[in-house]
Every structure is written in C-alpha cells, then in structure tokens.
Write an enzyme that holds these catalytic residues in place. Structure first.
Site, short mmCIF file in Angstrom:
data_model
loop_
_atom_site.label_atom_id
_atom_site.label_comp_id
_atom_site.label_asym_id
_atom_site.label_seq_id
_atom_site.Cartn_x
_atom_site.Cartn_y
_atom_site.Cartn_z
N ASP A 1 0.83 -1.21 0.00
CA ASP A 1 0.00 0.00 0.00
C ASP A 1 0.87 1.26 0.00
O ASP A 1 0.68 2.16 -0.83
CB ASP A 1 -0.84 0.03 1.29
CG ASP A 1 -2.27 -0.41 1.07
OD1 ASP A 1 -2.78 -0.23 -0.04
OD2 ASP A 1 -2.87 -0.94 2.02
N GLU B 1 -5.48 7.27 -0.33
CA GLU B 1 -6.01 6.58 0.86
C GLU B 1 -5.02 6.60 2.03
O GLU B 1 -5.43 6.73 3.18
CB GLU B 1 -6.35 5.12 0.52
CG GLU B 1 -6.90 4.38 1.74
CD GLU B 1 -7.29 2.94 1.48
OE1 GLU B 1 -7.10 2.42 0.36
OE2 GLU B 1 -7.80 2.32 2.44
N ASP C 1 -6.41 4.97 -4.92
CA ASP C 1 -6.42 3.82 -4.01
C ASP C 1 -5.24 2.94 -4.45
O ASP C 1 -5.32 2.27 -5.48
CB ASP C 1 -7.74 3.05 -4.13
CG ASP C 1 -7.93 2.09 -2.97
OD1 ASP C 1 -6.91 1.69 -2.37
OD2 ASP C 1 -9.09 1.74 -2.67
N ILE D 1 -3.88 0.22 -3.31
CA ILE D 1 -4.37 -1.17 -3.45
C ILE D 1 -5.81 -1.18 -2.96
O ILE D 1 -6.08 -0.92 -1.79
CB ILE D 1 -3.58 -2.18 -2.60
CG1 ILE D 1 -2.15 -2.27 -3.08
CG2 ILE D 1 -4.23 -3.56 -2.69
CD1 ILE D 1 -1.39 -3.44 -2.51
N ASP D 2 -6.70 -1.44 -3.86
CA ASP D 2 -8.10 -1.61 -3.49
C ASP D 2 -8.34 -3.12 -3.44
O ASP D 2 -7.91 -3.84 -4.34
CB ASP D 2 -8.98 -0.94 -4.54
CG ASP D 2 -10.45 -1.02 -4.17
OD1 ASP D 2 -10.76 -0.87 -2.97
OD2 ASP D 2 -11.27 -1.21 -5.07
N THR E 1 -7.58 -5.00 -0.39
CA THR E 1 -6.38 -5.47 0.31
C THR E 1 -6.50 -6.95 0.68
O THR E 1 -5.53 -7.70 0.63
CB THR E 1 -6.14 -4.63 1.58
OG1 THR E 1 -7.39 -4.40 2.22
CG2 THR E 1 -5.54 -3.29 1.24
N ARG F 1 -23.86 -3.01 -4.31
CA ARG F 1 -23.10 -2.74 -3.09
C ARG F 1 -24.04 -2.09 -2.09
O ARG F 1 -24.06 -0.88 -1.92
CB ARG F 1 -21.92 -1.82 -3.41
CG ARG F 1 -20.93 -1.63 -2.27
CD ARG F 1 -19.78 -0.74 -2.72
NE ARG F 1 -18.75 -0.58 -1.73
CZ ARG F 1 -17.68 -1.36 -1.62
NH1 ARG F 1 -17.50 -2.35 -2.44
NH2 ARG F 1 -16.79 -1.13 -0.69
N ASP G 1 -12.43 4.66 -3.62
CA ASP G 1 -12.98 3.31 -3.83
C ASP G 1 -13.91 3.25 -5.04
O ASP G 1 -14.35 2.15 -5.42
CB ASP G 1 -13.74 2.83 -2.59
CG ASP G 1 -12.79 2.28 -1.52
OD1 ASP G 1 -11.77 1.68 -1.90
OD2 ASP G 1 -13.07 2.46 -0.32
N1 LIG Z 1 -18.11 -1.31 6.08
C1 LIG Z 1 -17.70 -1.08 4.85
N2 LIG Z 1 -18.62 -0.88 3.86
C2 LIG Z 1 -18.25 -0.67 2.60
N3 LIG Z 1 -16.95 -0.62 2.20
C3 LIG Z 1 -16.00 -0.78 3.13
C4 LIG Z 1 -16.31 -1.03 4.48
N4 LIG Z 1 -15.15 -1.17 5.17
C5 LIG Z 1 -14.14 -1.01 4.26
N5 LIG Z 1 -14.66 -0.77 3.04
C6 LIG Z 1 -13.97 -0.49 1.79
O1 LIG Z 1 -14.15 -1.58 0.88
C7 LIG Z 1 -13.01 -1.60 0.05
C8 LIG Z 1 -12.82 -2.97 -0.56
O2 LIG Z 1 -13.68 -3.04 -1.63
P1 LIG Z 1 -14.67 -4.23 -1.85
O3 LIG Z 1 -15.69 -4.21 -0.79
O4 LIG Z 1 -15.13 -4.07 -3.24
O5 LIG Z 1 -13.75 -5.49 -1.76
S1 LIG Z 1 -14.02 -6.79 -0.92
O6 LIG Z 1 -14.63 -7.74 -1.81
O7 LIG Z 1 -14.84 -6.53 0.22
O8 LIG Z 1 -12.68 -7.15 -0.49
C9 LIG Z 1 -11.90 -1.28 0.99
O9 LIG Z 1 -10.86 -0.73 0.22
P2 LIG Z 1 -9.33 -1.11 0.58
O10 LIG Z 1 -9.09 -0.67 1.98
O11 LIG Z 1 -8.62 -0.23 -0.43
O12 LIG Z 1 -9.16 -2.57 0.33
C10 LIG Z 1 -12.51 -0.29 1.97
O13 LIG Z 1 -12.21 1.05 1.67
MG LIG Z 2 -10.26 0.61 -1.48
MG LIG Z 3 -6.78 0.58 -0.50
MG LIG Z 4 -8.00 0.40 3.19
#
Ligand SMILES: Nc1ncnc2c1ncn2[C@@H]1O[C@H](COP(=O)(O)OS(=O)(=O)O)[C@@H](OP(=O)(O)O)[C@H]1O
Ligand SMILES: [Mg+2]
Ligand SMILES: [Mg+2]
Ligand SMILES: [Mg+2]
Length: 344
Positions: free
Chosen positions: A56, A79, A135, A137-138, A140, A271, A284
């Site tokens: 990240d 991020e 982002d 790494i989206d 993670t 979502r 995101d």
């Molecule tokens: N409670 C809640 N509700 C909605 N979204 C949230 C929540 N918590 C975290 N996040 C964010 O979700 C990002 C990951 O994306 P996804 O949900 O598409 O991926 S996953 O399938 O759940 O791993 C993730 O992005 P990354 O942190 O970059 O991985 C978060 O920013």
């Molecule tokens: Mg993300």
């Molecule tokens: Mg990320």
């Molecule tokens: Mg994150």
C-alpha cells in the site's frame, strides 16, 4: 477525435491519461513484487497483514511521485498517509518500503522523498479545480489471498471524474479463458469511451469495452464484494430474487467489479450498505465510475442518485452503489428501492 479535443488536435486529457497509465503500471509492478517476496504460507495462516501494508505505502509513493513529475501543481487525495512510517517506531516498515520502491524504479528515492510523496495524498478534495483520487491497493484482502485487487487512479476536475485507470494484475484478460494470461488495465476518459489492454502493453493493444446488452434482468448475473462487511449479501440476494436472477453472484474484491461489469463479464454490481454509519471513500469508486459510464453503463447510489465526488474525501451524500447497463438500470434501481422499503 473527441468533441473535447483542443485546437492542436491533441485529445482531451491525453497527457493525463498517459501519466495515469504509467503510474498504475508502475504501482502494479510494485504490488506483484511485494506479493512474490512477502506473501508466504506463513503470513497467510497467521493472517499477517504486513505484506499488504508495505505494498500500500510503496504503491502510493510510486504513483504520487509519477503524478508529481508530470503535474507538479496537482493535488492528490490518496487513501494512505505516512504517519506509521515515521520515527523509531516506523523504522522497520519504512526500510521495507524504501527497499521495495527502489527495487522497482529507475530513479532511487531517499526515505524522506518517499514519505513526502506518500503525504502528497492528504488533499481534502472538493468541488473546484483538479485533483487525483488514488487507491494504491483496493481489495487489500483479495491481494493477500492472491485473488482480485486493483490499483485505482482517477482525475477529478470541478467535482466530476474525467479520467479513470484501474490496474487489475490478477484479472484474466479474457474471462472465458481464466487459465490464460492475467493482468488487465482498464482506462476511460470522459467522452472518449472505455478501453482495456493487457497490463504491460501499450496503447496500440487497447480494445474498446462495453457493458452487456442484456435487456431482461432474469438473464442477468450480478457481482458483489467478497467481504460481507462491505456489502450486504442478504439484501443483494433479495434484490436478485426480485429481478428473477437465478445465477449465483460473482464475488470479487475491489474495483475489478466495475471492470467486470464494464466489459460485460457480469451485468450488475450491487453494493448495498451494511450499516448506516459507513461512508464510502472517493478512491474506492472514482476510477470505476467513469469506466462504467464510458462503457455505456450507469452508476448511482441505492436511491438512484449519481455519486457526488465534489464534497471532499468521502461520498457523504450517497449510500451504497448500484451499477448496471443502461438497458436494465432503472429496473434494478426499482428492485433496490422495493427491497429497502420492505425492510423498514
Ligand atoms: N463497512 C464497509 N462498507 C463498505 N466498504 C467498506 C467497508 N469497510 C471497508 N470498506 C472499503 O471496501 C473496500 C474494498 O472493496 P470491496 O468491498 O469491493 O472489496 S471486498 O470484496 O470486500 O474485499 C476497501 O478498500 P481497501 O481498503 O482499499 O481494500 C474499503 O475502503
Ligand atoms: Mg479501497
Ligand atoms: Mg486501498
Ligand atoms: Mg483500506
């Protein structure tokens, strides 16, 4: 040529598009290097998140320094911030990040330069001027599992997303051939359509992508987050039932979901929020948003309102996300509204 081409014949945002692709390509290489070096059976069984933390920070440093090189005056909403890399406590992590960044770039950076590059991502966002949303790494969790994750970079001008690039190192180039080559780069500029190419190739390898032309929701498939905490699987299932969908959902981490729907691998992205308190972040959704729209799709929140990227670092005016091809979008939103109304 696009309607927004300037007098010199250069396409609208051509330089920004090339810079964003250079940045996403470089960061994708960093992520792959981290995965190879640091993700082991042991880190997986211990649920050790440290490899993705290194990736990240390293990916954000690389992207921000490339943006700064091309556009020194541009602000960035990223991020991550470099707090955890500073001082004695941050030494071990800092050294790993410095090693990683310098093992993948031609021009070595000092630790101070790397921390400063990461912290260029602290911009507050807002309705005017231009800023990037990153982002590094989206998805993670997907990264750690060796599944889907994405490097996502977008350019917002006067509150609207104008350019988006999503690098998906583990996404099959052709979804019907999942055992063949992986690694996709999706890109869209407002008014110019959406494209994909294999990661590591150049613009001549780009092909146009578009959403499926499914007209009946009963023929559709939908995709959703892997993590049930990020999207309500149970609400999504109720909506799917209302729409007559019988296919199992495709679960996938990250903005790869937008890419999957934008190129017709699936038809709908649902979502639905799991809580009233979580606020979605602009990084995101920004890149995926313009890619979906340029591929002929529509994106909104659960009420059918466009996502508002003009407020700051978050999508505080929106709840949840729904994306689908234009032909079925209104039907999908109606099912979302009915499902949520029945819960009250
Ligand atoms: N409670 C809640 N509700 C909605 N979204 C949230 C929540 N918590 C975290 N996040 C964010 O979700 C990002 C990951 O994306 P996804 O949900 O598409 O991926 S996953 O399938 O759940 O791993 C993730 O992005 P990354 O942190 O970059 O991985 C978060 O920013
Ligand atoms: Mg993300
Ligand atoms: Mg990320
Ligand atoms: Mg994150």
């Amino acid at each position: 040529m696009s309607a927004r081409a300037c007098a010199t014949g250069v396409a609208y945002l051509a330089k920004e598009r090339a810079a964003a692709i250079e940045a996403v390509e470089s960061a994708s290489r960093v992520c792959k290097a981290v995965f190879k070096k640091l993700v082991t059976d042991e880190t997986l069984t211990k649920k050790d998140k440290s490899p993705v933390t290194v990736a990240d920070f390293s990916a954000q440093a690389v992207v921000n320094s490339i943006i700064e090189k091309h556009f020194p005056d541009d602000a960035i909403v990223g991020e991550e911030d470099a707090k955890d890399l500073r001082g004695d406590e941050g030494r071990a992590l800092r050294e790993k990040v410095v090693d990683l960044v310098n093992s993948t770039t031609k021009h070595p950076m000092s630790a101070d330069e790397i921390l400063r590059a990461i912290d260029r991502g602290q911009y507050a966002g807002g309705p005017t001027g231009r800023h990037w949303a990153l982002d590094p790494i989206d998805g993670t969790k997907g990264f750690l599992r060796g599944e889907q994750f994405a490097v996502c970079l977008a350019l917002i001008i006067d509150g609207k997303v104008r350019l988006g690039v999503v690098g998906c190192p583990n996404l099959p180039y052709n979804i019907s051939k999942p055992d063949e080559e992986r690694g996709v780069l999706a890109v869209a500029v407002e008014g110019q359509g959406a494209f994909q190419r294999k990661l590591g190739t150049d613009q001549s390898a780009e092909t146009r992508i578009s959403v499926s032309n499914v007209m009946e929701t009963r023929d559709a498939s939908f995709c959703e987050s892997v993590e049930a905490a990020h999207a309500s699987h149970s609400d999504n299932a109720k909506i799917a039932a209302l729409l007559g969908i019988s296919k199992q959902p495709v679960r996938m981490d990250s903005q790869c979901k937008y890419v999957a729907v934008a190129r017709g691998d699936a038809d709908i992205y649902l979502r639905l929020p799991t809580s009233n308190t979580y606020v979605e972040k602009i990084w995101d959704h920004a890149a995926g948003n313009v890619i979906m729209q340029e591929a002929g799709g529509r994106v909104s929140d659960i009420e059918g309102k466009e996502l508002d990227f003009s407020i700051g670092r978050t999508l505080s005016a929106n709840k949840g996300v729904v994306a689908a091809g234009a032909g079925i979008f209104d039907t999908v939103i109606a099912a979302v509204k009915t499902t949520l109304a029945n819960k009250r």
